[in-house]
Write an enzyme that holds these catalytic residues in place. Structure first.
Site, short mmCIF file in Angstrom:
data_model
loop_
_atom_site.label_atom_id
_atom_site.label_comp_id
_atom_site.label_asym_id
_atom_site.label_seq_id
_atom_site.Cartn_x
_atom_site.Cartn_y
_atom_site.Cartn_z
N TYR A 149 0.85 -1.20 0.00
CA TYR A 149 0.00 0.00 0.00
C TYR A 149 0.89 1.25 0.00
O TYR A 149 0.69 2.19 -0.77
CB TYR A 149 -0.95 0.03 1.21
CG TYR A 149 -1.78 1.30 1.25
CD1 TYR A 149 -1.46 2.34 2.11
CD2 TYR A 149 -2.82 1.48 0.34
CE1 TYR A 149 -2.16 3.53 2.08
CE2 TYR A 149 -3.54 2.67 0.31
CZ TYR A 149 -3.20 3.69 1.18
OH TYR A 149 -3.90 4.88 1.14
N ARG A 196 1.56 8.21 12.98
CA ARG A 196 1.10 9.46 13.60
C ARG A 196 -0.43 9.59 13.49
O ARG A 196 -1.09 10.10 14.38
CB ARG A 196 1.79 10.65 12.93
CG ARG A 196 1.43 12.02 13.49
CD ARG A 196 1.76 13.13 12.50
NE ARG A 196 0.91 13.01 11.29
CZ ARG A 196 1.19 13.65 10.15
NH1 ARG A 196 2.28 14.38 10.04
NH2 ARG A 196 0.39 13.50 9.11
N ARG A 206 -11.21 4.23 8.95
CA ARG A 206 -10.26 3.37 8.25
C ARG A 206 -8.95 3.34 9.04
O ARG A 206 -8.75 4.12 9.96
CB ARG A 206 -10.00 3.89 6.83
CG ARG A 206 -9.45 5.31 6.79
CD ARG A 206 -9.31 5.84 5.39
NE ARG A 206 -8.61 7.13 5.39
CZ ARG A 206 -8.14 7.69 4.30
NH1 ARG A 206 -8.26 7.10 3.14
NH2 ARG A 206 -7.52 8.86 4.36
N PHE A 266 15.10 19.86 -1.10
CA PHE A 266 13.74 19.37 -1.36
C PHE A 266 13.58 17.94 -0.85
O PHE A 266 12.57 17.58 -0.27
CB PHE A 266 13.48 19.45 -2.87
CG PHE A 266 12.31 18.63 -3.31
CD1 PHE A 266 12.51 17.47 -4.04
CD2 PHE A 266 11.03 19.01 -2.99
CE1 PHE A 266 11.43 16.69 -4.43
CE2 PHE A 266 9.94 18.24 -3.39
CZ PHE A 266 10.15 17.08 -4.11
#
Ligand SMILES: O=C(O)CO[C@@H](C(=O)O)[C@@H](OCCCCCc1ccc2ccccc2c1)C(=O)NCCCCCc1ccc2ccccc2c1
Ligand SMILES: [Mg+2]
Ligand SMILES: [Mg+2]
Length: 348
Positions: A149, A196, A206, A266
């Site tokens: 996932y 978290r 969910r 970044f």
């Protein structure tokens, strides 16, 4: 780098970026102009896709086909979607998707192809999980499902960013053949968010916590919010943090292979935020009550100290020590946490 806005639609896209992402907007604005628009649009397209995934008011009959065909919307110039419930957080990126499309079609075809390919794979991966009722209420089943996932929603982002960076010659070409490094960049961030977001996700009906892990500590995932189950809940968080730390070595190797300074910032800033968040959620009872966030002051310090590779190593070393010292001797994973932190300290 100065920001030259050349069109109304480009202005609108930067406004959408600021509205939908606290953390990523700042780092994307810092990027070298060669990649800034491509990565900004990559973000907005995937945030639109994720807004469909996250919206629990869209019924699966509509949601699943929309996720699976989302990449085909990139071939149009004017598609928008207003089927969202009024309260969906980032629905504006779907309502103004035509602005994203106008700017998307101005990108180099090579950049467009990366974005379309990742969107196709992510949309289908998300759709695969929507169907799985088991997934919705009891988290994902195995650690393998958990990794899959996270691959779909974050690993693929790492893959796309690496392909864009290497195409612009901002990163080592070896990153293409060693895609597992990009995978870890995404999984480390996503797993940190999942740990978290325990309370927030359960309130949404969910969960993404893998049953193969939480099932060792409780028969029902919701039990952790009861005071009598607090110790089991904290032991479960340790187990999940230990699993996330498995990606740290790859993250540090990946960062060592980025040569462009703005691309380094970044890439580094979300990672240092994640290790600080892992230290914050570790052994923290508040995780079962609310969304635990690192302090604003900490965020500023992290951004300032992560401009060099040595600075990033020092931050990781500091928070690995915090996690190691926070671990109670009674924690079943006490030894494994100690070994993992020790191993990573060696590497650093
Ligand atoms: O709804 C929310 O606010 C949070 O949603 C989470 C969820 O629903 O699970 C979840 O949604 C995931 C699906 C959409 C991904 C959107 C995304 C995020 C960051 C990007 C950064 C640059 C370019 C494109 C990007 C695309 C989410 O936003 N999780 C945050 C972690 C995702 C990390 C992606 C990622 C991977 C590798 C990276 C490497 C370098 C720099 C940034 C990276 C960023
Ligand atoms: Mg989301
Ligand atoms: Mg999502």
């Amino acid at each position: 780098y100065p920001l030259e806005i050349t069109s109304e639609s480009e202005r609108n896209c930067y406004a959408l970026l600021k509205k939908t992402s606290r953390s990523f907007a700042a780092v994307i604005m810092e990027l070298n102009p060669e990649l800034r628009n491509a990565i900004m649009l990559f973000y907005l397209v995937l945030r639109a896709l994720d807004t469909v995934e996250d919206d629990m008011t869209i019924d699966p009959e509509t949601k699943v086909p929309l996720l699976r065909t989302f990449d085909s919307k990139l071939l149009t110039k004017d598609w928008t979607f207003d089927g969202n419930g009024p309260n969906e957080k980032d629905r504006i990126v779907l309502v103004q998707f035509d602005q994203i499309l106008i700017e998307y079609h101005k990108l180099k075809p090579q950049y467009q192809d990366v974005i379309k390919d990742i969107t196709h794979k992510m949309g289908n991966g998300m759709a695969d999980y929507i169907n799985d009722k088991e997934f919705n209420l009891n988290g994902v089943a195995t650690i393998k499902d958990y990794d899959l996932y996270c691959h779909y929603v974050a690993g693929l982002v790492g893959e796309g960013l690496t392909k864009l960076s290497v195409a612009a010659e901002f990163g080592a070409p070896s990153l293409i053949k060693d895609m597992y490094l990009s995978e870890s960049m995404g999984l480390f961030l996503q797993k940190t968010n999942i740990i978290r977001d325990y309370k927030e996700d359960l309130d949404d009906g969910r969960s993404f916590w893998p049953k193969e892990i939480w099932g060792k500590y409780t028969p029902e995932l919701v039990n952790f919010s009861k005071p009598e189950n607090l110790k089991d809940g904290l032991d479960c968080i340790s187990d999940l943090v230990l699993n996330a730390l498995g990606h740290v070595r790859d993250v540090l190797v990946y960062l060592s292979l980025i040569y462009d300074n703005s691309t380094f910032n970044f890439c580094a800033i979300p990672q240092v935020m994640a290790i600080a968040t892992l230290a914050e959620v570790f052994n923290n009872p508040l995780v079962f009550k609310k969304n635990v966030k690192i302090r604003k002051g900490t965020t500023c310090k992290l951004i300032l100290n992560s401009r060099t590779y040595e600075g990033v190593l020092a931050i990781f070393s500091q928070y690995l020590r915090v996690i190691h010292h926070k671990c109670p001797v009674s924690d079943p994973n006490y030894l494994k946490i100690g070994i993992k932190c020790g191993e990573l300290e060696q590497f650093i």
